[in-house]
Design an enzyme around this catalytic site. Structure first.
Site, mmCIF file in Angstrom:
data_model
loop_
_atom_site.group_PDB
_atom_site.id
_atom_site.type_symbol
_atom_site.label_atom_id
_atom_site.label_comp_id
_atom_site.label_asym_id
_atom_site.label_seq_id
_atom_site.Cartn_x
_atom_site.Cartn_y
_atom_site.Cartn_z
ATOM 1 N N GLU A 287 -127.293 -56.608 64.610
ATOM 2 C CA GLU A 287 -126.458 -57.445 65.460
ATOM 3 C C GLU A 287 -125.545 -56.610 66.375
ATOM 4 O O GLU A 287 -125.226 -57.026 67.496
ATOM 5 C CB GLU A 287 -125.655 -58.398 64.563
ATOM 6 C CG GLU A 287 -124.855 -59.454 65.285
ATOM 7 C CD GLU A 287 -125.611 -60.236 66.364
ATOM 8 O OE1 GLU A 287 -126.796 -60.597 66.132
ATOM 9 O OE2 GLU A 287 -125.030 -60.471 67.439
ATOM 10 N N GLY B 131 -121.741 -48.116 71.654
ATOM 11 C CA GLY B 131 -120.846 -48.726 70.678
ATOM 12 C C GLY B 131 -119.674 -47.815 70.361
ATOM 13 O O GLY B 131 -119.811 -46.582 70.347
ATOM 14 N N MET C 81 -131.628 -45.843 68.825
ATOM 15 C CA MET C 81 -132.683 -45.203 68.031
ATOM 16 C C MET C 81 -133.456 -46.285 67.268
ATOM 17 O O MET C 81 -134.124 -45.997 66.272
ATOM 18 C CB MET C 81 -132.081 -44.181 67.065
ATOM 19 C CG MET C 81 -131.389 -43.040 67.812
ATOM 20 S SD MET C 81 -131.298 -41.508 66.879
ATOM 21 C CE MET C 81 -130.382 -42.036 65.461
ATOM 22 N N HIS D 57 -126.301 -53.791 67.921
ATOM 23 C CA HIS D 57 -127.077 -53.454 69.120
ATOM 24 C C HIS D 57 -127.256 -54.687 70.010
ATOM 25 O O HIS D 57 -127.179 -54.598 71.231
ATOM 26 C CB HIS D 57 -128.485 -52.969 68.739
ATOM 27 C CG HIS D 57 -128.527 -51.695 67.965
ATOM 28 N ND1 HIS D 57 -128.856 -51.650 66.637
ATOM 29 C CD2 HIS D 57 -128.295 -50.413 68.335
ATOM 30 C CE1 HIS D 57 -128.847 -50.392 66.227
ATOM 31 N NE2 HIS D 57 -128.488 -49.622 67.227
ATOM 32 N N LYS E 28 -118.327 -47.607 67.509
ATOM 33 C CA LYS E 28 -118.376 -47.108 66.132
ATOM 34 C C LYS E 28 -118.560 -45.586 66.137
ATOM 35 O O LYS E 28 -117.922 -44.886 65.377
ATOM 36 C CB LYS E 28 -119.500 -47.768 65.336
ATOM 37 C CG LYS E 28 -119.493 -47.291 63.880
ATOM 38 C CD LYS E 28 -120.415 -48.093 63.032
ATOM 39 C CE LYS E 28 -121.856 -47.736 63.287
ATOM 40 N NZ LYS E 28 -122.213 -46.385 62.775
HETATM 41 O O1 PAF Z 1 -126.127 -43.829 68.955
HETATM 42 C C1 PAF Z 1 -127.362 -43.612 68.918
HETATM 43 O O2 PAF Z 1 -128.173 -44.445 68.499
HETATM 44 C C2 PAF Z 1 -127.903 -42.281 69.405
HETATM 45 O O3 PAF Z 1 -127.048 -41.239 69.089
HETATM 46 C C3 PAF Z 1 -128.242 -42.275 70.922
HETATM 47 C C4 PAF Z 1 -127.019 -42.503 71.774
HETATM 48 C C5 PAF Z 1 -129.277 -43.344 71.207
HETATM 49 C C6 PAF Z 1 -128.836 -40.918 71.313
HETATM 50 O O4 PAF Z 1 -129.981 -40.621 70.571
#
Ligand code: PAF
Length: 281
Positions: free
Chosen positions: A35, A147, A30, A37, A149
């Site tokens: 870091e 992730g 989103m 990501h 988390k």
């Molecule tokens: O983890 C996230 O950022 C969101 O839940 C995702 C998987 C991109 C879905 O919108």
């Protein structure tokens, strides 16, 4: 790096790459990248020839009183971070194209969506499962990385892929932490300096619980007591839940037998933080 907005263009790109036999690895996000990501993206690069990252703040997974409008967004910054890692495509669809007028189809992973965050965020995982299924249909990856988390989210996505017979390998990536142990999250940006200092109690509590298990303790009551007491020492922390669950069903367990996940959600002011640790006995 190509930036693609229209669904048709994203699909055409993926079909072209697939025809040439290239493996597409997908990291859905989103945005508001940190870091954690970037570590998913590096992992993605090591698993295939092409990497697609999506940035889509999905309105369907936010409740009416949640932070959709205020969720941090910084496309320029995200874009340069992804570019410097050598990402091939940044997929950035519009809300209008993902959810056109009259939209009425949802994916519900029934039981896994009920406990933990599902109990306090009704409809959240329905929104996550729906958008993830749509993104998979559009991007058509061979592999997708999530992730750990968001442990419940990861298990829900695994179940979704199995139940709908999608031909996608789901990879869970270990939690990336700040130097003091706080799990990285876009929502850490909401913390004041004082809350940020207090929030380190979450990872500290999980570490203590893990040590207790290594010393032979396996009862849920003892572990939950320890974690709750550790967090309750911080006056800024408001515990939403602390649970010990089976790693696959996410149902509460009485003891750690084999593996269990110790999962928690705690509010610090405006920020709702989650963390977890898979504990083995
Ligand atoms: O983890 C996230 O950022 C969101 O839940 C995702 C998987 C991109 C879905 O919108």
């Amino acid at each position: 790096m190509q930036i693609i907005e229209p669904i048709a263009d994203m699909r055409a790109w993926s079909e072209g790459e697939r025809r040439q036999g290239r493996r597409i690895v997908f990291v859905p996000t989103m945005g508001s990248l940190h870091e954690g990501h970037l570590s998913l993206v590096r992992d993605a690069k090591s698993r295939g020839e092409r990497v697609v990252v999506s940035i889509f703040v999905n309105p369907m997974q936010f409740g009416p009183s949640e932070d959709f409008a205020k969720y941090p967004r910084d496309l320029q910054r995200d874009r340069s971070m992804l570019e410097s890692l050598g990402v091939d495509v940044l997929f950035h669809p519009t809300v209008g194209e993902i959810y056109p007028d009259g939209y009425q189809t949802h994916i519900e992973v029934e039981n896994l969506s009920l406990p933990l965050c599902g109990a306090v965020r009704p409809g959240h995982f329905r929104g996550v499962a729906t958008v993830v299924a749509k993104l998979f249909n559009i991007v058509q990856p061979h592999i997708a990385i999530f992730g750990e988390k968001d442990f419940q989210q990861l298990q829900i996505v695994r179940r979704l892929v199995r139940d709908l017979s999608m031909n996608i390998e789901i990879v869970g990536h270990p939690i990336v932490r700040e130097a003091d142990g706080l799990a990285m999250s876009s929502r850490n940006a909401y913390l004041t300096a004082e809350e940020r200092r207090a929030a380190v109690c979450l990872s500290r509590a999980l570490c203590k619980a893990e040590k207790l298990v290594r010393r032979g303790e396996s009862s849920a009551a003892a572990l939950l007591h320890l974690v709750t007491a550790e967090i309750a020492q911080e006056s800024l922390a408001q515990i939403e839940y602390v649970k010990l669950c089976d790693v696959d069903s996410l149902q509460d367990v009485e003891r750690v037998e084999g593996a269990a996940v110790l999962a928690l959600a705690v509010r610090f002011g405006r920020a709702r933080l989650i963390d977890n640790r898979v504990i083995k006995h």
